[in-house]
Design an enzyme around this catalytic site. Sequence first.
Site, mmCIF file in Angstrom:
data_model
loop_
_atom_site.group_PDB
_atom_site.id
_atom_site.type_symbol
_atom_site.label_atom_id
_atom_site.label_comp_id
_atom_site.label_asym_id
_atom_site.label_seq_id
_atom_site.Cartn_x
_atom_site.Cartn_y
_atom_site.Cartn_z
ATOM 1 N N ASP A 55 1.176 -1.764 -0.178
ATOM 2 C CA ASP A 55 -0.159 -0.159 -0.302
ATOM 3 C C ASP A 55 0.878 1.458 -0.083
ATOM 4 O O ASP A 55 2.283 1.306 -0.047
ATOM 5 C CB ASP A 55 -0.938 0.184 1.466
ATOM 6 C CG ASP A 55 -2.230 -0.837 1.377
ATOM 7 O OD1 ASP A 55 -2.487 -1.288 0.312
ATOM 8 O OD2 ASP A 55 -2.529 -1.651 2.547
ATOM 9 N N TYR A 113 6.691 -9.824 6.411
ATOM 10 C CA TYR A 113 6.768 -8.695 6.917
ATOM 11 C C TYR A 113 6.977 -8.597 8.404
ATOM 12 O O TYR A 113 7.437 -9.386 9.018
ATOM 13 C CB TYR A 113 5.366 -8.035 6.915
ATOM 14 C CG TYR A 113 4.430 -7.688 5.147
ATOM 15 C CD1 TYR A 113 4.379 -6.722 5.086
ATOM 16 C CD2 TYR A 113 4.060 -9.165 4.589
ATOM 17 C CE1 TYR A 113 4.323 -6.268 3.388
ATOM 18 C CE2 TYR A 113 3.206 -8.676 3.281
ATOM 19 C CZ TYR A 113 3.298 -7.327 3.070
ATOM 20 O OH TYR A 113 2.712 -7.227 1.907
#
Length: 252
Positions: A55, A113
């Site tokens: 994002d 992540y």
Amino acid sequence: MNQIKRYFLELSYKGTPYHGWQIQNNAFTVQECLESALCTYFRKEVPIMGSGRTDTGVHATMQVCHFDWEGELERVKFIRAINGILPKEISINSIREVKPDAHARFDAVKRSYFYRIILQKNPFLEEMAWLSYFSPDISKMNLAAEALLRHEDFECFSKVHTEVNHFRCKIFSAGWEQKDGELLFHITANRFLRGMVRAIVGTLVEIGLGKRSPEAMDEIILSKDRSKAGKSAPAQGLFLSRIIYPEQIYLD
């Protein structure tokens, strides 16, 4: 006529100036920037396919994409040239030839992540971490994070109105560590939903600050309701950090 070959590019980027990875109308993205650099180098359009989206404002210490090209590439020359074209926030780290049907998105078996929280102001990490003036309880957050390994439907952490067929993910590991004045959350899964990691981090931090109990994590997940989870953590602390592929897809 040269044979068409498929290559995997591994790259890193600081996501601050970009509206995410994927090309979109009226917004500058990492994918658009990289395709533009490849077009400059090859003197023709070369579309790429990434391992997945990140994002707006999210970073990557490791992102992977694939592209097709007719024939061999001089690897060292190619990397040096592309990095010379790309802006300072994006770097190509390596290139490998893969099987013709290898796919950067669909062949990935694990993705990782990490999320960084800093506990005091640091001008060097301003765009690379979430600054928190309150220190959450890591033991409570790790206890709550264990619930992630007990479930596979994570609709409660997904952005609403997202185009997916299901909300199932297999999370292999998830946990926090404290290191040099930072709190780092690491998570590895076979896939992630849009906004999932930031929603998980925001929920865990609320638990760490005593706003919810660690036991509430199971109830939140079982609710399948995004409104039951916490607010999403800010984008600037999130990094796509590792993507694993089967070794047999590589040709070198």
